[in-house]
Design a protein around this motif. Structure first.
Motif, mmCIF file in Angstrom:
data_model
loop_
_atom_site.group_PDB
_atom_site.id
_atom_site.type_symbol
_atom_site.label_atom_id
_atom_site.label_comp_id
_atom_site.label_asym_id
_atom_site.label_seq_id
_atom_site.Cartn_x
_atom_site.Cartn_y
_atom_site.Cartn_z
ATOM 1 N N LEU A 103 57.993 14.474 -7.538
ATOM 2 C CA LEU A 103 57.223 15.492 -6.908
ATOM 3 C C LEU A 103 56.033 14.558 -7.158
ATOM 4 O O LEU A 103 55.541 15.073 -6.464
ATOM 5 C CB LEU A 103 57.650 15.973 -8.352
ATOM 6 N N LEU A 104 55.185 13.839 -7.260
ATOM 7 C CA LEU A 104 54.114 13.280 -7.653
ATOM 8 C C LEU A 104 53.104 13.364 -6.143
ATOM 9 O O LEU A 104 52.459 13.783 -5.546
ATOM 10 C CB LEU A 104 53.462 12.259 -8.877
ATOM 11 N N VAL A 105 54.479 12.206 -5.585
ATOM 12 C CA VAL A 105 53.724 12.273 -4.084
ATOM 13 C C VAL A 105 53.494 12.966 -2.987
ATOM 14 O O VAL A 105 53.214 13.242 -2.417
ATOM 15 C CB VAL A 105 54.418 10.810 -3.670
ATOM 16 N N GLY A 106 54.425 14.109 -3.014
ATOM 17 C CA GLY A 106 54.816 15.727 -2.524
ATOM 18 C C GLY A 106 53.780 16.649 -3.068
ATOM 19 O O GLY A 106 53.170 16.115 -1.426
ATOM 20 N N LEU A 107 53.550 15.882 -4.625
ATOM 21 C CA LEU A 107 52.350 17.364 -4.377
ATOM 22 C C LEU A 107 50.824 16.712 -3.560
ATOM 23 O O LEU A 107 50.317 17.141 -3.522
ATOM 24 C CB LEU A 107 52.169 16.785 -5.782
ATOM 25 N N GLU A 108 50.828 15.405 -3.890
ATOM 26 C CA GLU A 108 49.677 14.507 -3.134
ATOM 27 C C GLU A 108 49.537 14.507 -1.950
ATOM 28 O O GLU A 108 48.065 15.373 -1.580
ATOM 29 C CB GLU A 108 49.815 13.111 -3.205
ATOM 30 N N ILE A 109 50.365 14.662 -1.226
ATOM 31 C CA ILE A 109 50.935 15.733 0.449
ATOM 32 C C ILE A 109 50.644 17.007 0.519
ATOM 33 O O ILE A 109 49.546 16.744 1.661
ATOM 34 C CB ILE A 109 52.321 14.925 0.814
ATOM 35 N N ILE A 110 50.565 17.496 -0.120
ATOM 36 C CA ILE A 110 50.356 18.765 0.274
ATOM 37 C C ILE A 110 49.170 18.651 -0.554
ATOM 38 O O ILE A 110 47.530 19.546 -0.019
ATOM 39 C CB ILE A 110 51.522 20.026 -1.185
ATOM 40 N N LEU A 218 54.102 10.218 2.843
ATOM 41 C CA LEU A 218 55.226 10.652 3.687
ATOM 42 C C LEU A 218 56.470 9.498 3.189
ATOM 43 O O LEU A 218 57.466 10.404 3.318
ATOM 44 C CB LEU A 218 54.749 10.881 5.030
ATOM 45 N N ALA A 219 56.019 8.594 4.271
ATOM 46 C CA ALA A 219 57.297 7.902 4.098
ATOM 47 C C ALA A 219 57.885 6.683 2.442
ATOM 48 O O ALA A 219 58.927 6.781 2.131
ATOM 49 C CB ALA A 219 56.398 6.158 4.496
ATOM 50 N N VAL A 220 56.645 7.510 1.167
ATOM 51 C CA VAL A 220 56.481 6.815 0.017
ATOM 52 C C VAL A 220 58.016 7.700 -0.538
ATOM 53 O O VAL A 220 58.731 7.805 -0.808
ATOM 54 C CB VAL A 220 55.971 6.769 -0.924
ATOM 55 N N PHE A 221 57.206 9.009 -0.509
ATOM 56 C CA PHE A 221 58.169 10.288 -0.820
ATOM 57 C C PHE A 221 59.800 10.883 0.005
ATOM 58 O O PHE A 221 60.382 11.186 -0.553
ATOM 59 C CB PHE A 221 57.154 12.116 0.284
ATOM 60 N N VAL A 222 59.515 10.258 1.959
ATOM 61 C CA VAL A 222 61.149 10.353 1.739
ATOM 62 C C VAL A 222 62.274 9.299 1.549
ATOM 63 O O VAL A 222 62.940 9.758 1.090
ATOM 64 C CB VAL A 222 61.215 10.371 4.224
ATOM 65 N N GLU A 223 61.419 7.965 1.142
ATOM 66 C CA GLU A 223 62.431 7.305 0.331
ATOM 67 C C GLU A 223 62.536 7.735 -1.167
ATOM 68 O O GLU A 223 63.843 7.807 -1.269
ATOM 69 C CB GLU A 223 61.602 5.632 1.094
#
Length: 243
Positions: A103-110, A218-223
């Motif tokens: 969730l954190l990585v997704g929030l960072e992307i946003i 994004l690569a991290v988030f997908v994995e």
């Protein structure tokens, strides 16, 4: 053998959020964000707070109290980021959907995507404080890769560890020390690569160059998302190393 025993027997040694290549990608994003704030957003490095404490001390020593008060802003953002990233993991875990790390990585992307839309005339402090906040959460969330303590937003620890294990390797010539040397040098290299790419892109795209940091994230988030939903769904309750 019953189901619970099978889970224990087949339990992965490390979760996806503890893999070294995941940390290398996070280091790349960290170097990218650090270069971005330095090149385009006020000449500061927002991934850590030591410089702000030094500048606070200098301002107080010179009697510039108004300027000193400003440094409390990024410090507070970094502090709140650490608090939030400490409070939320168990709550997110209780829903049984995805990990806090994901969730954190997704929030960072946003957040980075939104920051890219800021006009060049916007105060630098907006980007600085927001990156302080997310860098703090990333640093506090991703603590160990393959059982090795690491920082994903700055290089001091990796440089120190490289020096330690070079010394151990010179003394004992053992494979473990050489492996640690290569791991930490690799992390430093990832950070530098992120900074180089950002420095090249900033003059071309200005504020939107920040979107380049989204690529490794994004690569991290997908994995991590795939692991949470498929390969590691049974391990959502497991706490990553170092927490």
């Amino acid at each position: 053998m019953n189901g619970s025993n099978e889970v224990v027997a087949n339990e992965p040694l490390y979760l996806a959020c503890e893999k070294r290549h995941v940390f290398a990608l996070l280091m790349c994003a960290g170097g990218y964000m650090g270069a971005f704030t330095y090149v385009l957003r006020g000449g500061v490095f927002c991934n850590a707070q030591t410089a702000n404490f030094v500048l606070l001390s200098i301002s107080l020593g010179q009697g510039h109290f108004a300027r000193a008060l400003y440094y409390l802003l990024p410090m507070t953002a970094y502090f709140i980021g650490a608090v939030v990233s400490e409070m939320l993991p168990d709550r997110i875990k209780s829903y049984g959907l995805i990990r806090w790390d994901t969730l954190l990585v997704g929030l960072e992307i946003i957040v980075l995507f939104c920051l890219g839309f800021l006009p060049e005339s916007a105060p630098f402090q907006i980007t600085q404080v927001v990156i302080n906040f997310i860098a703090s959460m990333q640093y506090n969330t991703f603590r160990q890769a393959g059982g090795i303590p690491m920082a994903t937003t700055f290089c001091t620890n990796h440089l120190r560890q490289t020096g330690i294990y070079i010394t151990k390797w010179l003394q004992k010539r053992n494979a473990q020390s050489l492996n640690r040397i290569l791991i930490h040098i690799g992390m430093l290299g990832s950070f530098v690569i992120g900074g180089i790419i950002c420095t090249v892109l900033c003059p071309l795209f200005n504020g939107k160059a920040l979107w380049g940091a989204i690529v490794p994230l994004l690569a991290v988030f997908v994995e991590l998302l795939y692991a949470d939903l498929r390969t590691e769904h049974l391990y959502l309750s497991r706490t990553p190393s170092g927490h």
